[in-house]
Design an enzyme around this catalytic site. Sequence first.
Site, PDB file in Angstrom:
ATOM      1  N   ASN A 129       2.875 -12.250  -1.364  1.00 54.84           N
ATOM      2  CA  ASN A 129       2.301 -13.095  -0.308  1.00 54.84           C
ATOM      3  C   ASN A 129       3.216 -13.280   0.900  1.00 54.84           C
ATOM      4  O   ASN A 129       2.907 -14.061   1.798  1.00 54.84           O
ATOM      5  CB  ASN A 129       1.923 -14.464  -0.884  1.00 54.84           C
ATOM      6  CG  ASN A 129       0.791 -14.338  -1.877  1.00 54.84           C
ATOM      7  OD1 ASN A 129      -0.179 -13.624  -1.626  1.00 54.84           O
ATOM      8  ND2 ASN A 129       0.915 -14.979  -3.019  1.00 54.84           N
ATOM      9  N   GLU A 363       8.892  -1.385   6.348  1.00 59.37           N
ATOM     10  CA  GLU A 363      10.094  -1.873   7.047  1.00 59.37           C
ATOM     11  C   GLU A 363       9.748  -2.572   8.365  1.00 59.37           C
ATOM     12  O   GLU A 363      10.465  -2.470   9.358  1.00 59.37           O
ATOM     13  CB  GLU A 363      11.130  -0.761   7.220  1.00 59.37           C
ATOM     14  CG  GLU A 363      11.624  -0.288   5.851  1.00 59.37           C
ATOM     15  CD  GLU A 363      12.895   0.512   5.874  1.00 59.37           C
ATOM     16  OE1 GLU A 363      13.763   0.240   6.707  1.00 59.37           O
ATOM     17  OE2 GLU A 363      13.004   1.424   5.043  1.00 59.37           O
TER      18      GLU A 363
END
Length: 379
Positions: A129, A363
């Site tokens: 989450n 990333e």
Amino acid sequence: MNFEQNENQGMIAQMVRDFAEKEIKPNMKNWDDHEIFPEETMKKLGELGLLGIFIPEEYGGSGFGYAEYATALMELGKVCGGIGLSVAAHNSLCTGHIFYHGSEAQKKKYLPKLASGEWIGAWGLTEANTGSDAMRMKTTAVKDGDHWVLNGTKNWITHGLSGDVAVVLIRTGDLLDSKGITAFIVEKGTPGFSAVKIKEKLGVRASETAELIFDNVRIPEENVIGDVGAGFKQAMQILDGGRISIASLSCGVARGAYEASVKYAKEREQFGKPIAHFQAIAFKLADMATEVEAAELLTFQAAYLKDNKRPVTKAGAYAKYYASEVSVKCGNEAVQVMGGYGYTKEYPAEKFLRDAKLMTIGEGTSEIQKIVISREILK
Ligand code: CAA
């Protein structure tokens, strides 16, 4: 900035091309079809010095810089984004975190094994989450004597299952306190530490992705990287470098898609001539060529700044944002140039497109790069 490749870059590019021809190309369809992470191939990349590219020789690395690292990833990306992603995550994230922020004892203990490929490295920041909003992570570490006890999960972790060692960012303080996160080294086999492979990814399927599970995992104090509470800033700095690696890989995927398109367009005839002779196709190739060159320039600029110990937050985000979007565009255009054939697995275009899509997400998404860039230019 020098626009010429240095001698080492030329040597590395040739070495990776030779390796890819022999070891990657013949196997990559199988790895992609069946989501196989080829650990043996990773070990061989380690033997070539590609798993500790910017690690100094005293720790068993190759002692090169980011320019050489970028070159290696560009060459890998031209062939297989999945293998490239594994090499990038291993080098810049896990190995890089220990190199840039670890103690001398940690460097001596882990870097030679990681740089040689004897051990595969993983790095975990993201949770189910908390992806873009990394600061809100829920996994906790609580001090118990001279150990820390870790509980929670990390998600989307490259080499989560096969990794011999992982650097993980864990909450040790209050929620939303940037000094409430600490980096820990966790070795495979530590009681309570397990992983589950994430399957059915769209692309980069030769790179293993997993969920990490921490169930009362006891980690000795000596496995804390740097100061308690310094983990978030360390992670941001590691991602600044990591984003140069994803930019490099994106350039490779984009160039691979572009070169495959040129080859096809010269061979494929319609209306009595090669389709490259139609402006509709030639202009696509011109756009791809221009954008790949621009992406490479941004990426080598970021690598140059990193090698010269200059700030790279903005330059790394520029490179990652632009190059990853270009890789998706080139993958998409390659499918279009090849038409029906491009839509099948018999031709390389669809894999370039699938692999490229990860580059705009992993990333730090393109949207996160725009947050980083806008904050930098407005500050
Ligand atoms: N270098 C050094 N310090 C930095 C920094 C940087 N590049 N960026 C931020 N910081 C510092 C700030 O100065 C601030 O310090 P203080 O609290 O002392 O003032 C602190 O870190 C917090 O920064 P922000 O207030 O900017 O934090 P934020 O919550 O607003 O988040 C963000 C900023 C850029 C959005 C960041 O959360 C981010 O990059 N998110 C994306 C995360 C990401 O890329 N995840 C992918 C991970 S890959 C992975 O886990 C799986 C794998 O295997 C590959």
